[in-house]
Design an enzyme around this catalytic site. Structure first.
Site, mmCIF file in Angstrom:
data_model
loop_
_atom_site.group_PDB
_atom_site.id
_atom_site.type_symbol
_atom_site.label_atom_id
_atom_site.label_comp_id
_atom_site.label_asym_id
_atom_site.label_seq_id
_atom_site.Cartn_x
_atom_site.Cartn_y
_atom_site.Cartn_z
ATOM 1 C CG ASP A 290 -3.521 4.341 -3.875
ATOM 2 O OD1 ASP A 290 -2.681 5.257 -4.050
ATOM 3 O OD2 ASP A 290 -3.205 3.139 -3.852
HETATM 4 C C1 BGC Z 1 0.235 3.825 -4.137
HETATM 5 C C2 BGC Z 1 0.103 4.276 -2.701
HETATM 6 C C3 BGC Z 1 0.955 5.492 -2.479
HETATM 7 C C4 BGC Z 1 0.531 6.577 -3.449
HETATM 8 C C5 BGC Z 1 1.280 7.876 -3.291
HETATM 9 C C6 BGC Z 1 0.021 4.961 -5.119
HETATM 10 O O1 BGC Z 1 0.415 4.575 -6.382
HETATM 11 O O2 BGC Z 1 -0.658 2.771 -4.396
HETATM 12 O O3 BGC Z 1 0.469 3.235 -1.836
HETATM 13 O O4 BGC Z 1 0.882 5.907 -1.149
HETATM 14 O O5 BGC Z 1 0.731 6.107 -4.753
HETATM 15 O O6 BGC Z 1 2.545 7.806 -3.775
#
Ligand code: BGC
Length: 753
Positions: A290
Site C-alpha cells: 500500500d
Molecule cells: C489506499 C489503497 C490505494 C492506494 C493508492 C492508499 O491510501 O489504502 O487502497 O489503492 O492508496 O491510491
C-alpha cells in the site's frame, strides 16, 4: 500446446536467439528496438514466458520493475510526479521497452476508475458502481462479475493496465471508514463477490489487486496499529475471505496493508506474505505495498514484498538504490530479486497485459455502463421495514414530500482513494472536507427528479431538512413522506459512532411524528442505528448507490423493481453490543502506536451476535420483498465426500421477485467459534406462484476448524445441522441433520490422504 521441462530448459538456453524488431517508439525522438524471442510465444504458459523474459533482463531493468512512482499532482514531501504517470492516477511503473515490457499505469479502485484529488488537470469523469458493500448486498454473483467487467473496461479505455480493486477486508468494525469499499462480514459472501469482481476486471486483460492484506479493519491509526489476531481465528475469518477471493478471482497482485499484524508490519510480515499467501495458498502473482506501507528494504524483500508502491509516500526508496545495494552485499539474494520480477512478469502474462497492450483514449459507452451500475444498485437495496405495505408507492399518489440529504440533486459516495469523479460532475459544491479524504462527492443522479418521473401527476415537494420543525410541518400534509438520510465516511475517516450524523435522527423523528406514512431511505457507508425505527413506516438501505443511484432508488420505491438485497453485515442495535464498544486508537494522534486485540477471533459479525446471544437491530442476511417466499423439501447428503444440499423456493405472492435462500451449517454438538456459519446461498428469480429447485455444495473449509500447528482444516466426524433460512436470525428456518465423516484438508482446502 504444453511444454515439457526439457523444452523449457532448451528455450531458456536459447534466450540469446532473440530477434530484434524495429518498433514504433512512443517517443519518436528516442527510437528503440523490441527484442522478441521464445517468451513472445503465446503457446507457452505464463510461468515459462516470465522465466524466459527474466533471463533477458539486466539488473537495472529488474530494479525498475519493483518500484512505482506516485501518479497524482499531489506531490508529497517535495517529490515530483513522474512525468509519464497518467493524470490523477495512483502510480506508474517504468517498463522495459526494448523487451516489450509495458509501462504500468495504476488506478484505484473497486467502485470505478477513481480520480485522485488535488489534480491540476481536468478530472476524469467515470461510471461508479454502488459501494462494494452494496454489491455484496445483491448476493448476485452475476452482478459482481458484470460490475467488475464494466469498471475494468473503463480502466482499460483510460489507459490503465493495473486496477487497485478487490477490497475484501472483513467487516469486524462497523464504524470502519472503508467498509463501503469492502463486502461485509462473512468470508464466503465477501470472498466470492469480490473474487468475481476481480475476475470481471481482469477479463479486460488488465491486472486487478486483492487488498488489503491483512486485518486492516479500521482507519483510525491504520499506519501504526498492531492488529492482534490468532492464526486459526484469522484463517477462518479475515484470511479466509481473502483466500476465497484469490481462488475465485485469481488476481495478478495482492496489496499488503498499512497496519502491523501480531507485531510486524503487514508489508514485511514473513508470516503473512511468504508463509500464508505464497506458500500455504500458492499465490503466484506479486505483492505490492500500500502507499506508504513500506518500512524497510531487507526485511520487506526477504519477507515477500515484490514491489514498493508510490515510494514517495514512504520514508525512502526502499526498493531503489537500497535494494540494489542489499543484493550486491548479499543481504537480499539475487534469486529473491529475480523472483520479485518474475512474479510481476508472470501476472502481466497471465492477465494478458503483455499480449493486449492498453492505450489511452478508448471509447466508453457511458449509457450502457450507467445501466450496469443501475442494475447493481437496484439489487443492492435492502428493504428493512415495510409496515402496512407503505411501499411500493402507488404512481397515483397525490402529494409526496421529499426531505434531506441533497436528494433534490444527487446521491452521496464514499471518500478517499476510491473516489470516482462522476459523469456530469459534482452535484453539490463547496462541502467540507474539500481536501483529502474529501471532497465530499454527490453523484448527479437526482432521486427527486426520478421520483417525479415515476409519479408525473403527483405534487412532489422538496425540503432540505436543515430545519426539522419546518420539514415536519411540510410533511404533515403529505400522503407520503420520503426522508433521505446519509452518512459520509471514507478512507482515513472512520464513523464517529453508529448514529446518523448532523441531527438526522432528530429530523426523522420529527417528520415521522408529523406523518406516520414516512419512508426513510438510508445512504450510508455501513450499518447505522435507528432510534426512530418504531415511528416510521418503511426503511430502505440504499448504501452509496453509485452513478445511477437516484434512478435506482425511485424504481425500487415505486415497485418497478422489487427489492431483493439482503444485509451483508449485521446492523447492531447499539455500540455496546460490539466486541469493542469504543473504537481503539486516537484519531487526533494518528502516529501513536497501539494495538487492537481481536480477541473474538473468527467470531465476526453475526457469529459474534449468535455466540453472545445478542439481538441485533437487523441480522445478517435480512431483507424484505414486495412478495413473500416459501421453502420446502430441504435435503442434504454426502456425495463424493462433499456436503450437497437441495431445496425448493416458491414465490407465494402476486408479484415477481428474487429471493436469497441461505444455507447455514453447524455441528450438533457445537465447538465452533459460533453457533453457525453461512455454508452457501443462491439467488433465484421467481414469477408469482413459481417454484424452483436449487442445489449447492458446501465448501468443506466451512465445515472445518483450522489447526494452526499442522496447517490442516479438520472436519470432525459427527452430526451436523443444515439450516435453510432467510437470514441469520431466522427462527423459522427448516433444519435437517446429516452425518459427516472425518475429513482432513491442507491449507488450500484440498483433501489430505
Ligand atoms: C489506499 C489503497 C490505494 C492506494 C493508492 C492508499 O491510501 O489504502 O487502497 O489503492 O492508496 O491510491
Amino acid at each position: 500446446m504444453t511444454f515439457s521441462k526439457t523444452t523449457l530448459a532448451l528455450a531458456i538456453a536459447c534466450t540469446l536467439c532473440g530477434t530484434a524488431h524495429q518498433a514504433v517508439a512512443a517517443d519518436p525522438a528516442k527510437p528503440f528496438t523490441v527484442l522478441t524471442g521464445a517468451w513472445s510465444n503465446r503457446a507457452l504458459d505464463p510461468d515459462q514466458r516470465s522465466a524466459l523474459l527474466l533471463a533477458q533482463m539486466t539488473q537495472d531493468e529488474k530494479l525498475k520493475l519493483v518500484i512505482s512512482h506516485f501518479g497524482s499532482d499531489f506531490e508529497p514531501k517535495g517529490t515530483k510526479k513522474h512525468p509519464k504517470a497518467l493524470p490523477h492516477s495512483a502510480a506508474y511503473v517504468e517498463g522495459v521497452p526494448r523487451l516489450g515490457i509495458p509501462d504500468l499505469f495504476e488506478t484505484d479502485a473497486g467502485i470505478g476508475v477513481a480520480t485522485q484529488g488535488s489534480g491540476k488537470a481536468a478530472p476524469r469523469e467515470r461510471t461508479a458502481l454502488p459501494s462494494g458493500l452494496g454489491t455484496a448486498a445483491t448476493w448476485n454473483r452475476e452482478l459482481a462479475l458484470q460490475g467488475g467487467a464494466m469498471i475494468g473496461a473503463e480502466a482499460r479505455a483510460s489507459g490503465f493496465n493495473v486496477m487497485l480493486a478487490g477490497g475484501v477486508n472483513l467487516q469486524r468494525e462497523p464504524r470502519n471508514g472503508r467498509n463501503f469499499e469492502y463486502a461485509g462480514e462473512d468470508p464466503l459472501l465477501a470472498g466470492t463477490m469480490v473474487g468475481l469482481q476481480i475476475k470481471g476486471i481482469q477479463s479486460n486483460h488488465i491486472v486487478s489487486t486483492l487488498k488489503h492484506f491483512a486485518v486492516n479493519s479500521q482507519e483510525t491509526g491504520r499506519f501504526v496499529l498492531d492488529a492482534r489476531l490468532d492464526d486459526a481465528g484469522a484463517r477462518m475469518s479475515d484470511l479466509l475471505a481473502l483466500q476465497f477471493a484469490m481462488e475465485v478471482g485469481d488476481p495478478g497482485s495482492v496489496m499488503c496493508a498499512y497496519n502491523r499484524v501480531n507485531g510486524v508490519y503487514a508489508c514485511e510480515s514473513n508470516y503473512l506474505l511468504k508463509e500464508v499467501l505464497k506458500q500455504d495458498w500458492g499465490f503466484k502473482g506479486y505483492v505490492m505495498s500500500d502507499w506508504g506501507a513500506v518500512h524497510s528494504t531487507v526485511a520487506a524483500a526477504n519477507s515477500g514484498l515484490d514491489q514498493q508502491s508510490g515510494w514517495e509516500f514512504d520514508a525512502s526508496q526502499y526498493f531503489g538504490g537500497a535494494l540494489r545495494e542489499a543484493v550486491e552485499n548479499g543481504a537480499v539474494a539475487q534469486s529473491r530479486l529475480d523472483d520479485m520480477v518474475k512474479r510481476i512478469l508472470r501476472a502481466l502474462y497471465a492477465t494478458g497485459v503483455m499480449d493486449h497492450p492498453v492505450a489511452e483514449g478508448g471509447a466508453i459507452d457511458y449509457a450502457a455502463h450507467a445501466l450496469v451500475s443501475r442494475s447493481d444498485a437496484e439489487e443492492a437495496m435492502v428493504l428493512l421495514k415495510n409496515s402496512k405495505k407503505l411501499l411500493p408507492l402507488n404512481a397515483n399518489v397525490r402529494k409526496i414530500v421529499v426531505i434531506g440529504a441533497h436528494a433534490d440533486v444527487g446521491v452521496l459516495s464514499g471518500g478517499g482513494s476510491s473516489q470516482v469523479y462522476p459523469v456530469g460532475g459534482m452535484a453539490v459544491q463547496g462541502l467540507e472536507p474539500s481536501s483529502w479524504p474529501g471532497p465530499v462527492v454527490y453523484f448527479p443522479s437526482s432521486p427527486l427528479a426520478h421520483i417525479r418521473a415515476q409519479a408525473p401527476k403527483a405534487d412532489v415537494t422538496f425540503h432540505d431538512g436543515r430545519d426539522a420543525k419546518a420539514a415536519a410541518r411540510l410533511a404533515a400534509g403529505a400522503d407520503v413522506v420520503l426522508v433521505f438520510a446519509d452518512q459520509w465516511i471514507g478512507e482515513a475517516n472512520d464513523a464517529r459512532s453508529l448514529s446518523l450524523p448532523n441531527n438526522q435522527d432528530a429530523l426523522i423523528a420529527a417528520v415521522a411524528g408529523a406523518n406516520p406514512n414516512t419512508a426513510v431511505v438510508l445512504l450510508t457507508g455501513g450499518p447505522v442505528t435507528m432510534p426512530w425505527l418504531d415511528q416510521v413506516g418503511a426503511v430502505l438501505a440504499a448504501w452509496y448507490p453509485g452513478s445511477s443511484g437516484g434512478e435506482a432508488i425511485a424504481r425500487v420505491l415505486f415497485g418497478v423493481v422489487n427489492p431483493s438485497g439482503r444485509l451483508p453485515a449485521t446492523f447492531p442495535a447499539a455500540e455496546s453490543q460490539l466486541p469493542r464498544p469504543l473504537l481503539d486508537g486516537d484519531r487526533e494522534n494518528e502516529h501513536k502506536r497501539f494495538s487492537v486485540n481481536y480477541f473474538e477471533g473468527a467470531s465476526v459479525g453475526y457469529k459474534w451476535f449468535d455466540a453472545k446471544g445478542l439481538t441485533p437491530l437487523f441480522p445478517f442476511g435480512y431483507g424484505l420483498s414486495y412478495t413473500s417466499f416459501g421453502y420446502s423439501d430441504l435435503k442434504s447428503e454426502v456425495k463424493g465426500g462433499n456436503l450437497h444440499v437441495s431445496f425448493k423456493v416458491s414465490n407465494k405472492g402476486s408479484v415477481a421477485g428474487k429471493e436469497v435462500a441461505q444455507i447455514y451449517v453447524a455441528p450438533v454438538k457445537g465447538g465452533w467459534e459460533a453457533p453457525k456459519r453461512l455454508g452457501g446461498w443462491d439467488k433465484v428469480d421467481l414469477a408469482p406462484g413459481q417454484t424452483k429447485q436449487l442445489s449447492l455444495v458446501v465448501d468443506p473449509r466451512l465445515l472445518a476448524m483450522f489447526d494452526s500447528k499442522s496447517k490442516r482444516w479438520r472436519v470432525a466426524a459427527g452430526q451436523y445441522e443444515v439450516m435453510l433460512a432467510q437470514h441469520a436470525g431466522d427462527t423459522q428456518a427448516s433444519r435437517v441433520t446429516v452425518s459427516l465423516p472425518k475429513r482432513t484438508l491442507d491449507a488450500r482446502g484440498k483433501d489430505v490422504k
